[in-house]
Design a protein around this motif. Sequence first.
Motif, mmCIF file in Angstrom:
data_model
loop_
_atom_site.group_PDB
_atom_site.id
_atom_site.type_symbol
_atom_site.label_atom_id
_atom_site.label_comp_id
_atom_site.label_asym_id
_atom_site.label_seq_id
_atom_site.Cartn_x
_atom_site.Cartn_y
_atom_site.Cartn_z
ATOM 1 N N LEU A 348 55.775 7.106 30.576
ATOM 2 C CA LEU A 348 57.120 7.050 29.987
ATOM 3 C C LEU A 348 57.050 7.115 28.461
ATOM 4 O O LEU A 348 57.790 7.849 27.818
ATOM 5 C CB LEU A 348 57.826 5.751 30.413
ATOM 6 C CG LEU A 348 58.355 5.709 31.855
ATOM 7 C CD1 LEU A 348 58.867 4.312 32.178
ATOM 8 C CD2 LEU A 348 59.465 6.739 32.055
ATOM 9 N N ILE A 349 56.131 6.316 27.909
ATOM 10 C CA ILE A 349 56.056 6.282 26.435
ATOM 11 C C ILE A 349 55.565 7.623 25.904
ATOM 12 O O ILE A 349 56.103 8.164 24.939
ATOM 13 C CB ILE A 349 55.110 5.147 25.986
ATOM 14 C CG1 ILE A 349 55.712 3.787 26.336
ATOM 15 C CG2 ILE A 349 54.869 5.225 24.472
ATOM 16 C CD1 ILE A 349 54.791 2.613 26.079
ATOM 17 N N SER A 354 61.247 9.879 23.172
ATOM 18 C CA SER A 354 62.458 10.253 22.421
ATOM 19 C C SER A 354 63.722 9.893 23.185
ATOM 20 O O SER A 354 64.765 9.628 22.590
ATOM 21 C CB SER A 354 62.426 11.751 22.121
ATOM 22 O OG SER A 354 62.238 12.454 23.335
ATOM 23 N N LEU A 355 63.652 9.878 24.556
ATOM 24 C CA LEU A 355 64.840 9.544 25.353
ATOM 25 C C LEU A 355 65.018 8.029 25.454
ATOM 26 O O LEU A 355 66.121 7.520 25.558
ATOM 27 C CB LEU A 355 64.684 10.110 26.775
ATOM 28 C CG LEU A 355 64.797 11.626 26.927
ATOM 29 C CD1 LEU A 355 64.512 11.999 28.372
ATOM 30 C CD2 LEU A 355 66.172 12.114 26.519
ATOM 31 N N LEU A 356 63.872 7.339 25.453
ATOM 32 C CA LEU A 356 63.909 5.927 25.825
ATOM 33 C C LEU A 356 63.466 5.037 24.674
ATOM 34 O O LEU A 356 62.560 4.226 24.823
ATOM 35 C CB LEU A 356 62.991 5.707 27.039
ATOM 36 C CG LEU A 356 63.186 6.659 28.211
ATOM 37 C CD1 LEU A 356 62.080 6.474 29.225
ATOM 38 C CD2 LEU A 356 64.537 6.425 28.867
ATOM 39 N N VAL A 357 64.059 5.232 23.532
ATOM 40 C CA VAL A 357 63.584 4.492 22.363
ATOM 41 C C VAL A 357 63.679 2.987 22.581
ATOM 42 O O VAL A 357 62.720 2.246 22.416
ATOM 43 C CB VAL A 357 64.384 4.909 21.112
ATOM 44 C CG1 VAL A 357 63.972 4.048 19.932
ATOM 45 C CG2 VAL A 357 64.134 6.374 20.799
ATOM 46 N N THR A 358 64.805 2.540 23.012
ATOM 47 C CA THR A 358 64.994 1.093 23.199
ATOM 48 C C THR A 358 64.074 0.564 24.282
ATOM 49 O O THR A 358 63.430 -0.476 24.140
ATOM 50 C CB THR A 358 66.458 0.813 23.567
ATOM 51 O OG1 THR A 358 67.288 1.581 22.722
ATOM 52 C CG2 THR A 358 66.779 -0.662 23.443
ATOM 53 N N PHE A 363 58.810 -1.998 26.447
ATOM 54 C CA PHE A 363 57.505 -1.791 27.085
ATOM 55 C C PHE A 363 56.372 -2.150 26.139
ATOM 56 O O PHE A 363 55.397 -2.803 26.527
ATOM 57 C CB PHE A 363 57.343 -0.317 27.508
ATOM 58 C CG PHE A 363 58.341 0.149 28.520
ATOM 59 C CD1 PHE A 363 58.914 -0.740 29.432
ATOM 60 C CD2 PHE A 363 58.732 1.491 28.583
ATOM 61 C CE1 PHE A 363 59.845 -0.303 30.375
ATOM 62 C CE2 PHE A 363 59.653 1.925 29.511
ATOM 63 C CZ PHE A 363 60.223 1.040 30.398
ATOM 64 N N LEU A 364 56.494 -1.685 24.893
ATOM 65 C CA LEU A 364 55.402 -1.919 23.934
ATOM 66 C C LEU A 364 55.257 -3.403 23.650
ATOM 67 O O LEU A 364 54.145 -3.921 23.524
ATOM 68 C CB LEU A 364 55.672 -1.139 22.642
ATOM 69 C CG LEU A 364 55.555 0.379 22.813
ATOM 70 C CD1 LEU A 364 56.170 1.095 21.623
ATOM 71 C CD2 LEU A 364 54.102 0.805 22.978
ATOM 72 N N SER A 365 56.402 -4.057 23.542
ATOM 73 C CA SER A 365 56.334 -5.502 23.297
ATOM 74 C C SER A 365 55.625 -6.191 24.458
ATOM 75 O O SER A 365 54.847 -7.122 24.278
ATOM 76 C CB SER A 365 57.732 -6.075 23.137
ATOM 77 O OG SER A 365 58.388 -5.406 22.097
ATOM 78 N N LEU A 366 55.898 -5.699 25.708
ATOM 79 C CA LEU A 366 55.245 -6.279 26.884
ATOM 80 C C LEU A 366 53.737 -6.054 26.822
ATOM 81 O O LEU A 366 52.941 -6.954 27.059
ATOM 82 C CB LEU A 366 55.808 -5.637 28.158
ATOM 83 C CG LEU A 366 57.262 -5.982 28.497
ATOM 84 C CD1 LEU A 366 57.722 -5.198 29.710
ATOM 85 C CD2 LEU A 366 57.423 -7.478 28.754
ATOM 86 N N ARG A 389 45.298 4.237 25.177
ATOM 87 C CA ARG A 389 45.925 5.543 25.430
ATOM 88 C C ARG A 389 46.938 5.870 24.329
ATOM 89 O O ARG A 389 47.117 7.032 23.978
ATOM 90 C CB ARG A 389 46.628 5.521 26.784
ATOM 91 C CG ARG A 389 45.644 5.580 27.930
ATOM 92 C CD ARG A 389 46.331 5.712 29.250
ATOM 93 N NE ARG A 389 45.370 6.126 30.256
ATOM 94 C CZ ARG A 389 45.645 6.234 31.547
ATOM 95 N NH1 ARG A 389 46.872 5.951 31.967
ATOM 96 N NH2 ARG A 389 44.742 6.621 32.413
ATOM 97 N N LEU A 390 47.617 4.841 23.837
ATOM 98 C CA LEU A 390 48.586 5.092 22.756
ATOM 99 C C LEU A 390 47.856 5.395 21.443
ATOM 100 O O LEU A 390 48.291 6.207 20.646
ATOM 101 C CB LEU A 390 49.480 3.855 22.562
ATOM 102 C CG LEU A 390 50.302 3.429 23.767
ATOM 103 C CD1 LEU A 390 51.068 2.154 23.434
ATOM 104 C CD2 LEU A 390 51.275 4.528 24.183
ATOM 105 N N CYS A 391 46.738 4.695 21.245
ATOM 106 C CA CYS A 391 46.037 4.815 19.950
ATOM 107 C C CYS A 391 45.490 6.213 19.721
ATOM 108 O O CYS A 391 45.211 6.586 18.588
ATOM 109 C CB CYS A 391 44.903 3.795 19.870
ATOM 110 S SG CYS A 391 45.522 2.125 19.683
ATOM 111 N N VAL A 392 45.262 6.966 20.813
ATOM 112 C CA VAL A 392 44.716 8.313 20.580
ATOM 113 C C VAL A 392 45.837 9.318 20.360
ATOM 114 O O VAL A 392 45.587 10.517 20.323
ATOM 115 C CB VAL A 392 43.811 8.761 21.759
ATOM 116 C CG1 VAL A 392 42.577 7.895 21.825
ATOM 117 C CG2 VAL A 392 44.564 8.744 23.076
#
Length: 1705
Positions: A348-349, A354-358, A363-366, A389-392
């Motif tokens: 999703l991220i 771009s669709l699911l900013v909020t 999710f990121l906070s979780l 996975r996000l860091c790359v």
Amino acid sequence: MSGTNSPEAVKKLLENMQSDLRALSLECKKKFPPVKEDKNCSFAVKLLRARKPLGYGDLLDLFQVCESASFDLTVIKFGTLKENSSEVVQPFLMGCGTKEPKITQLCLAAIQRLMSHEVVSETAAGNIINMLWQLMENSLEELKLLQTVLVLLTTNTVVHDEALSKVGSLFVKAIVLCFRLHFTKDNITNNTAAATVRQVVTVVFERMVAEDERHRDIIEQPVLVQGNSNRRSVSALKPCAKDAYMLFQDLCQLVNADAPYWLVGMTEMTRTFGLELLESVLNDFPQVFLQHQEFSFLLKERVCPLVIKLFSPNIKFRQGSSTSSSPAPVEKPYFPICMRLLRVVSVLIKQFYSLLVTECEIFLSLLVKFLDADKPQWLRAVAVESIHRLCVQPQLLRSFCQSYDMKQHSTKVFRDIVNALGSFIQSLFLVPPTGNPATVNQAGKDLSSKLVSLLSLPYLTGNSNPGGPVSAPANSGMLGIGGGVTLLPAFEYRGTWIPILTVTVQGSAKATYLEMLDKVEPPTIPEGYAMSVAFHCLLDLVRGITSMIEGELGEVEIEFSRAVWEEMVNACWCGLLAALSLLLDASTDEAATENILKAELTMAALCGRLGLVTSRDAFITAICKAYSIQGQSVTMISPSSESHQQVVAVGQPLAVQPQGTVMLTSKNIQCMRTLLNLAHCHGAVLGTSWQLVLATLQHLVWILGLKPSSGGALKPGRAVEGPSTVLTTAVMTDLPVISNILSRLFESSQYLDDVSLHHLINALCSLSLEAMDMAYGNNKEPSLFAVAKLLETGLVNMHRIEILWRPLTGHLLEVCQHPNSRMREWGAEALTSLIKAGLTFNHDPPLSQNQRLQLLLLNPLKEMSSINHPDIRLKQLECVLQILQSQGDSLGPGWPLVLGVMGAIRNDQGESLIRTAFQCLQLVVTDFLPTMPCTCLQIVVDVAGSFGLHNQELNISLTSIGLLWNISDYFFQRGETIEKELDKEEAAQQKQAEEKGVVLNRPFHPAPPFDCLWLCLYAKLGELCVDPRPAVRKSAGQTLFSTIGAHGTLLQHSTWHTVIWKVLFHLLDRVRESSTTADKEKIESGGGNILIHHSRDTAEKQWAETWVLTLAGVARIFNTRRYLLQPLGDFPRAWDVLLDHIQSAALSKNNEVSLAALKSFQEILQIVSPVRDSDKPETPPAVNVPVPVLIGSISGPGLNRPFIRTDSIGERLRRYSGSEPPIVTDELEDLNLWWAAWNTWYRIGSESTKPPITFDKLTFIPSQPFLTALIQIFPALYQHIKTGFNMDDLQKLGVILHSAVSVPISSDASPFILPSYTEAVLTSLQEAVLTALDVLQKAICVGPENMQIMYPAIFDQLLAFVEFSCKPPQYGQLETKHIANAKYNQAEWVALNYVPFAERSLEVVVDLYQKTACHKAVVNEKVLQNIIKTLRVPLSLKYSCPSESTWKLAVSSLLKVLSIGLPVARQHASSGKFDSMWPELANTFEDFLFTKSIPPDNLSIQEFQRNESIDVEVVQLISTEILPYANFIPKEFVGQIMTMLNKGSIHSQSSSFTEAEIDIRLREEFSKMCFETLLQFSFSNKVTTPQEGYISRMALSVLLKRSQDVLHRYIEDERLSGKCPLPRQQVTEIIFVLKAVSTLIDSLKKTQPENVDGNTWAQVIALYPTLVECITCSSSEVCSALKEALVPFKDFMQPPASKVQNGES
């Protein structure tokens, strides 16, 4: 489908089907007869039979039918088959319905074949699906079922909701069928069904994509939907899209445990499988959700809430929290769901951020929360994998930053992620991982520490294994295996040991636990896994952000982008730095350390590029700290259990008070390499952090003992600083490499921009200042790193040296003043190297065209002059020497600076400095005068002069004077060129000055510039002429006067005024002052063993020499340049000043000076006066040439080449020589000059010859040469003043002449001046005096009448000198000794032998009198009387005279004078002018002829006779010159003469025999002469005047009286003597008297009776009785004479006569 509908494929299909049917039929015959009899089947069989291979007749019939309908063959064929597909498949469906496995399998295979050839109609498909559903419900052939469904859905496009609407939801049925099969008891079936479901779901979405693709060109905008309802919009979807939509919606429903809307018939569903399907759809078909609003709606409304809901157990769960405290037990996190949820979230991220900013924010906070220490290990592991996975994905991170961190009230998500990673890493070190009992860990550590102690020994001693250093560090990962040691990479921190695992390749997030889809139970996480992933997260985060930002930085920069980048960096740097620093501290693995350092370096560089100073400095500090240094405080590293690093070097820290030692480990060296790399590659962005970097590098260099070498490079080679310094061989071999890298680092500074370069320079300066502070007050080796690197940086940036020159050199100048010698030595080395390099560098534009730069480069060299350390000044001068040797020709405007450096050397700076500086100057003068601008020549003169004044080394002073001469020679040679250039320069300066409104100020203004140059040269030499050292003064004086003499003609006429007043007279004043105040103390030696001559053994005597030289020089210039000087307006004043100097020198109490002054006086008096042609035609023509110097190729002193006159100089000379008439001054003015000279001469004479009042040993008495010179000046001087010379002047002259002659001489000088006293020779002084008088008398002689009144004065003067013969003059109260009695070499004064002088004076008097006797003045002034009076003294002394010659000369002179003077006296008898002379003359005769002095005992007879003859001469004079003229002479005088003659003629001894009469007694001839004279005047018968008669009478009377006396005395003596004969002379005398009596009587008889006085007769007769008495005498001679005397008396024998009356007898 071209492969399946080709004729061959069709033929094959038909054949296969035929065989399938046969097989079916055969099987059915066995088991199911109804099947065989089915009409459809029979039709099919019939159809197939008709198409036998041998006969195609039926088929052709069918073809013909089709062709008539104009259809394509294949279409007919397939269409026929597809239309009849329901009948075709029927037998197979029936077969499946039998539930016989074999038949069912056969039928399903046949159905699959038909479906794969797409010859199944929609109806047939519906039948097939229904049949399959039944089979599924009966659990038959599940795998074949799945196969068939898959074939049906993938190959036939007809199976979708719209198409099958008539038949019911067959498509859905097919899908549900698959789902149902997934949940069977059979594992194989389950898995196959799961795969099939996945494929089916994919197929559904692929169809939608294909449908979109087909309608892409005509795609309309999706309808915007408001609210939650999506019915309207769904109806607008196309068929395939609608299928996909419904399917996805139901998947969400199922995962949420709700009933599906579309997939009717589902009985069960697992969340894990549902989540997997959702993830695959989201991952594989993101465009569907992004392009179709309906799908986006599903994401937002269904998927995200679902995910959040499913996450709740994970969020609430706290590991280790007690359940009793909470009211309801918290659901435990379930690994499979949690892991799948995280996968979904990742997708999703990644895809729909771009669709699911909020939603993403949640999710990121979780995710961040899942990293908390109280979460289960497996949860933290999968969470950290998700974060990885996000860091790359840097672009994604960027989006986070934009959407959250940069929004005002939003969560700072990006920052939280990074910080969470940091906290996570930290927590891993703090919380020991479960499953590792402490005991095990402890055991491992014990082993570890032992191993370390063993392994670290060789490193400390420097004997590591020969193959090179052990690269892997020793740590707790060493596992003992069979006695060997295996080293594992790990982190170790405060006792926690965490291995480093290889989890992924750099830059990719390959997860381990996120992929464990088959696991139900949480896996065991190996120790170090989470740490390793987190470590990689950090590295990838740094790498990704950096590469992204740097990639974009290269493109066009947008303000907004920059803000994002800055925010990203600001958000992450703190967390990154904390985590990386911790890891760096804990790392025991070289590779890990390298990666951490690289990350820190990358971040530092990035921050630098973005201008984020704080963060940049923080990262750099971290690297420096890891090197174990921060600022100057050094962290001591010890090989403890925490740091199992190989120690490579041990040394003292660089600190003011070093405590203990520092050890460098291999990790430190790694940090150092990173720092070098940072500085090398990213120097441009370091800015103020250079300070940190360089401080660290400096410390490294210090520990490793690298020392600066030429050019600033650091080379190994240490004088070991102390016992604590140890370097391993590993590091030793590395030293050249480190040195090289360091040098390359500073070489690369040439690529930095100007600002960065300034940062580097400032940092080096600041570092150097710290090193300087540390080096104060101790002589320890200082750190020279900064100085060396400043030099290196300067050298490589020479192309833009201007921008850094001032800070660079300004600091190095400070270093040069440091008290620590090593430090300042390097400061000077660096500075001079830079200056030399700067001058030799090929600048653009070249230095010759960029004067400002050249001056800038040379300026620090000049500023070094203000430093007092001799070693620095030596460096400075060596630098100057090298610059001269390499760049001398091109220095141009830099000359003043270079010369200034030489000139700045002071006297107190030591001989070697002065010597070096002087070497430079010599080089300049010999080689570079022509190349320098003429404006610098004056500086050269000043500098050369200043060296002359240095008193360290006499030779240098003397040589510098020689240089001044060479310089003057150069001026002369190049006069015209220099003059032009200077005039040009002057004009430019004048213009500038006028523009600025200031007055042009330069020395000797307003003289022309070229003349000013000469004047400066003269002034310098003038200064040297008053140097304290005699040799320098002498040399300078000679040079000055030679220069003026040789080159003075180059000066403008007006400049001579300055030369006279500012140079020459100024010099004379100073010399006079110094001479008069000089010390009279004796100087023992001239330094060393040099003996000093007694004439120079006091300062006073040495100054005397200088005074002499100077005065002579000035006088010579006045003499030779008079033609130039006289036209100057104030020549008379100058003349007066010069005379004043001559006077003061002449009157100085120093013989040498005073004599020299007179010589100078003489010189200036020899000048030929310029005169007008018309004035004196008789003047010799030479006088008209006023130029006493030759113009032509004269060679000057010391020059080997002729002076070539250039035009302008030639013209200037012609002005004085002949082309114009000479400038003649007024004669009156000229006379004034001479009178001034006369006054000076008089003052000198009167002052110098005036006797002092008191006398002692030190009394100064002028020397004979001085007096001689003084007097010798007079004749020359007199020639010029004679016209106005009067009696007063003559009086003054007389006083001086008299005093001069009176001066005695010292006994030590007498042998050189005086002849032996027996010789009658004049001294030169006496000669001079007489010459002076001679000149005077000659001038009077030819002069006008009014001058002749001076004769008497001259006589007086001469007569005064004549008196010296008997009475030497007294000099004041001084006692003088006669020369004979003076002892040599005693301080006695000796009177001169004045006799020769007096005698010569007497001769002059006689000579002069002979010429001037008749002059009125001579007559009037009683000169003759004075002469007689003067001569009376020696004459009366006679034998008592000091010299016998004197009285003899006096007699002869008297005779000569009288022979001339008496006639004159007789002439003037009547005037009475000579009245007083006669008594004087009588007395003189008296005193001489009857002197009281006694002749010496040793007087010989001959001598006596000669003396007697002189007396006789005098009597003769009386008889010839006086007595004959008695009637003109006073009677008294004649009487006196007669008396005298009478006295002289008596020749007998009186009874009282006295000494006085011996003289007379001895003079027979004299007596005789006297008597004869008496007689002569007795018989004078030529009486013409009464006066003559008077003399006769008188003479007779005297004669008779005299005879009477002699006779009486004889009778008396005869009677007394008895028998003894009388003395011979008495007898002679009586005989002479007797003869005289007879002669007298004869004469009387012959005389006219009237001429004879009666008394006379009476006296004659009275003699008779006396004669008679003599008859008794015994001498026969007397008797015969008596006879002769008595005989004439016969004439008196007659009778007495009668009385005479009336005059008659």
